[in-house]
Design an enzyme around this catalytic site. Structure first.
Site, PDB file in Angstrom:
ATOM      1  N   GLU A  52      60.657 -14.995  72.001  1.00  0.00           N
ATOM      2  CA  GLU A  52      60.834 -15.822  73.183  1.00  0.00           C
ATOM      3  C   GLU A  52      62.066 -15.274  73.906  1.00  0.00           C
ATOM      4  OE1 GLU A  52      61.282 -20.007  72.422  1.00  0.00           O
ATOM      5  OE2 GLU A  52      61.559 -20.409  74.566  1.00  0.00           O
ATOM      6  N   ARG A 279      61.844 -16.345  56.225  1.00  0.00           N
ATOM      7  CA  ARG A 279      62.834 -15.828  57.176  1.00  0.00           C
ATOM      8  C   ARG A 279      63.952 -15.133  56.431  1.00  0.00           C
ATOM      9  NH1 ARG A 279      62.220 -18.856  62.138  1.00  0.00           N
ATOM     10  NH2 ARG A 279      64.260 -18.383  62.996  1.00  0.00           N
ATOM     11  N   LYS A 289      69.328 -18.885  67.677  1.00  0.00           N
ATOM     12  CA  LYS A 289      69.731 -18.428  69.002  1.00  0.00           C
ATOM     13  C   LYS A 289      70.536 -19.489  69.746  1.00  0.00           C
ATOM     14  CE  LYS A 289      65.550 -16.798  69.758  1.00  0.00           C
ATOM     15  NZ  LYS A 289      64.366 -16.340  70.481  1.00  0.00           N
TER      16      LYS A 289
HETATM   17  P1  ATP Z   1      65.674 -18.665  66.423  1.00  0.00           P
HETATM   18  O1  ATP Z   1      65.400 -19.813  65.538  1.00  0.00           O
HETATM   19  O2  ATP Z   1      66.718 -17.744  65.918  1.00  0.00           O
HETATM   20  O3  ATP Z   1      65.870 -19.039  67.838  1.00  0.00           O
HETATM   21  P2  ATP Z   1      62.923 -18.039  66.851  1.00  0.00           P
HETATM   22  O4  ATP Z   1      61.993 -17.982  65.712  1.00  0.00           O
HETATM   23  O5  ATP Z   1      62.832 -19.219  67.736  1.00  0.00           O
HETATM   24  O6  ATP Z   1      64.379 -17.760  66.328  1.00  0.00           O
HETATM   25  P3  ATP Z   1      61.521 -16.136  68.411  1.00  0.00           P
HETATM   26  O7  ATP Z   1      61.995 -15.361  69.567  1.00  0.00           O
HETATM   27  O8  ATP Z   1      60.501 -17.170  68.633  1.00  0.00           O
HETATM   28  O9  ATP Z   1      62.805 -16.765  67.739  1.00  0.00           O
HETATM   29  O10 ATP Z   1      61.094 -15.166  67.234  1.00  0.00           O
HETATM   30  C1  ATP Z   1      60.202 -14.101  67.372  1.00  0.00           C
HETATM   31  C2  ATP Z   1      59.623 -13.770  66.040  1.00  0.00           C
HETATM   32  O11 ATP Z   1      60.659 -13.422  65.118  1.00  0.00           O
HETATM   33  C3  ATP Z   1      58.865 -14.914  65.423  1.00  0.00           C
HETATM   34  O12 ATP Z   1      57.650 -14.426  64.926  1.00  0.00           O
HETATM   35  C4  ATP Z   1      59.755 -15.395  64.318  1.00  0.00           C
HETATM   36  O13 ATP Z   1      58.998 -15.906  63.257  1.00  0.00           O
HETATM   37  C5  ATP Z   1      60.507 -14.148  63.924  1.00  0.00           C
HETATM   38  N1  ATP Z   1      61.822 -14.498  63.391  1.00  0.00           N
HETATM   39  C6  ATP Z   1      62.806 -15.170  64.013  1.00  0.00           C
HETATM   40  N2  ATP Z   1      63.855 -15.335  63.196  1.00  0.00           N
HETATM   41  C7  ATP Z   1      63.538 -14.756  62.014  1.00  0.00           C
HETATM   42  C8  ATP Z   1      64.205 -14.592  60.756  1.00  0.00           C
HETATM   43  N3  ATP Z   1      65.432 -15.072  60.555  1.00  0.00           N
HETATM   44  N4  ATP Z   1      63.560 -13.919  59.776  1.00  0.00           N
HETATM   45  C9  ATP Z   1      62.338 -13.422  59.979  1.00  0.00           C
HETATM   46  N5  ATP Z   1      61.653 -13.548  61.126  1.00  0.00           N
HETATM   47  C10 ATP Z   1      62.229 -14.205  62.141  1.00  0.00           C
HETATM   48 MG    MG Z   2      60.814 -19.571  68.686  1.00  0.00          MG
END
Ligand code: ATP
Ligand code: MG
Length: 573
Positions: A52, A279, A289
């Protein structure tokens, strides 16, 4: 730390994973994919990485990137799409879109022509929603958010049907059209799937599919007044792109039935399969984020790419090589268990890579001047120094030596304790790659008592040779010739937090910031060859640590700025 909270199970699993790896055993996702290919379920695999664009990528994302893009590299004909999941206009921005692309490329991956934006599918999502309404599988709910929340029940109690659940198809189509045209205010209506208010899975209790948001979108402008929910949009994006395996993190496990419901009930060209993995979490940092944005907005760090940030841009600016990040990610494996990985493991991989690859250079951070009394005025000799003892092919370089030399202030002691082997009255030292210098005398500031310079004599014929009899010389120190020294600013970065788990810290993560996470040294002296290094040049400052020139502020030949990447050895806890 290995025995800290939660770490034991995580690390144990990790070592089991590694054992599997050594035997050539695939992780569970690779096993599933190999099985699907063997059964002929798909011709090849198509994965996607769906960030995102609401922040920079962090080291956690690297796990998802290495997995998805890695699969594309491993399987013939396979590919991985980069898809921006830009369905929430309020927090998204094109500057993030650009930074994310740069970071993925830096990490070593490429999506080729397969760059997609969820916002390109807004019409498709809308058509799917209309189809669901026509099929009697979705309805517009006009209840207030509070009423809707109450109606959902909770994990112990079943929900109750909304009074709008059985509105006619015609009426729903009309209401949805009004939502779309901006004729209904924000929060006044949502489109919900008609599934089961009594489902034990809360996600299946008539989840929202669309909400009203009169917001400007960074790509579609003001065209849309309604935006799809993640759980509705994501499976449709995957299906639209014929993704075979939709790999996501563990928190989406409970959403999988809804993912499947959407795929089965909407007109989709394919049926992707969702698989969840754990994760990556790291000690001594935060990864969400939202929290990283707080650090940026409150000026705790200099930006998303501040070298203390766990972002890929920050790590790049700090001097972490992409190879070492990939090695670290691969080393942790892919599991179904959440754990907290020790930050020191990442640093160990960074260090190992630099040890093998980085040039050795000399820099004096806290200079003290030595005067070589028996060295003729104006004489300059070049010392031949190894570029990297770990790699003979890296060769040698010539380092000039004149009558005056800087060494580190703490490499001299007026009153040396027993185990102090460096320069002191009665003790000699060797200049790395050069002569042995014998102590003669030292001068002090009469007011402060600080040593201002030390007089020494060099012993001819001692380059690469042992000290002559009667001279005590047990240490070789790094040095920079005064006449040839180049001024440098050196930024000593350390951990941003003092706590292993800042997220769980009482009072919040902002309350356990490390006040010494950045120390700037302005008057450092570095050897002359470093004036010619460009941006993002990594080297080891002998005996000091690994450093790299700053990507932003360093200017070749003009302004020398080095960031500390990592210390030479792991700190002991
Ligand atoms: P955050 O919680 O840090 O904002 P998010 O999951 O909302 O992270 P996205 O931009 O939606 O962030 O993530 C893109 C992809 O990266 C998704 O498929 C998510 O599952 C994966 N991802 C995000 N954080 C992690 C992590 N700590 N370990 C493994 N995969 C991750
Ligand atoms: Mg997300």
């Amino acid at each position: 730390m290995l025995w800290g909270d939660g770490a034991l199970s995580g690390e144990t699993i990790f070592s089991l994973e590694l054992m599997g790896k050594k035997e050539g055993k695939k992780d569970f996702i690779r096993q599933i994919i190999a099985g699907d290919l063997a059964k002929g379920k798909h011709e090849t695999t198509i994965t996607r990485f769906p960030p995102e664009p609401n922040g920079f990528l962090h080291i956690g994302h690297a796990r998802a990137i290495c997995l998805n893009f890695g699969l594309a590299q491993e399987n013939p004909g396979a590919r991985c799409h980069l898809r921006f999941d830009d369905t929430n206009p309020v927090k998204e921005d094109t500057k993030y879109v650009e930074a994310i692309q740069a970071d993925i490329k830096w990490l070593g991956y490429d999506w080729g022509e397969h760059l997609y934006f969820a916002s390109d599918y807004f019409d498709y999502f809308y058509d799917c929603a209309v189809q669901l309404i026509k099929d009697g599988k979705a309805y517009v709910d006009l209840q207030s958010p509070e009423e809707m929340k109450a109606g959902r029940g909770n994990v112990k109690e079943a929900g109750t049907n909304s009074p709008y659940r059985d509105t006619s198809v015609e009426e729903n189509l009309e209401l949805f059209e009004k939502m779309k045209n901006g004729e209904i205010g924000e929060g006044k209506a949502v489109l919900r799937a008609k599934i089961d208010m009594e489902s034990p899975n809360m996600n299946m209790r008539d989840p929202a599919l669309y909400r009203i948001l009169h917001a400007h979108h960074h790509r579609t402008g003001d065209k849309w007044k309604i935006y799809p929910m993640y759980d509705f949009a994501h499976p449709l994006e995957d299906a639209k792109e014929c993704i075979t395996h939709s790999l996501c993190s563990l928190e989406f496990e409970d959403h999988r039935p809804l993912y499947e419901w959407v795929v089965q009930n909407c007109p989709t060209p394919s049926e992707p399969r969702q698989i969840e993995f754990s994760r990556l979490n790291l000690t001594y940092t935060v990864m969400s984020k939202r929290k990283l944005l707080d650090l940026v907005n409150e000026g705790i760090v200099a930006g998303w790419d501040d070298p203390r940030m766990p972002t890929l841009s920050g790590m790049r600016r700090r001097g972490y090589a992409p190879e070492s990040i990939r090695t670290f990610i691969e080393g942790r494996g892919i599991t179904k268990f959440n754990s907290n990985t020790d930050f020191a493991l990442l640093e160990a991989d960074v260090r190992a890579h630099l040890n093998a690859n980085a040039d050795r250079r000399m820099a004096v951070l806290e200079p003290l001047k030595l005067v070589i009394d028996n060295w003729e005025e104006g004489r300059v000799e070049e010392m031949e120094c190894m570029n990297n003892p770990e790699n003979p092919e890296a060769g040698t370089r010539k380092v000039p030596l004149g009558k005056e030399v800087y060494i580190e202030r703490d490499d001299f002691m007026e009153e040396a304790p027993k185990k102090y082997f460096r320069l002191a009255p009665g003790q000699a030292i060797r200049l790395r790659g050069g002569y042995i210098l014998n102590y003669v005398s030292h001068e002090k500031d009469p007011e402060t008592g600080e040593v201002t310079q030390v007089h020494v004599e060099y012993i001819p014929g001692t380059i690469g040779q042992n000290a002559p009899e009667g001279i005590k010389c047990k240490a070789a120190v790094h040095w920079v010739s005064v006449d040839h020294a180049v001024d440098a600013e050196i930024r000593l970065y350390d951990r941003l937090f003092t706590e292993e788990n800042p997220d769980g810290f009482e009072g919040g993560f902002m309350k356990c910031l490390n006040p010494e996470s950045l120390k700037v040294i302005k008057g450092a002296k570095v050897e002359p060859v470093l004036a010619e290094s460009g941006k993002e040049y990594s080297c080891q400052f002998e005996r000091v640590g690994y450093f790299c020139t700053d990507k932003e502020d360093h200017e070749q030949g003009e302004k020398i700025v080095f960031n500390r990447t990592v210390e030479l050895k792991a700190a002991k806890f």
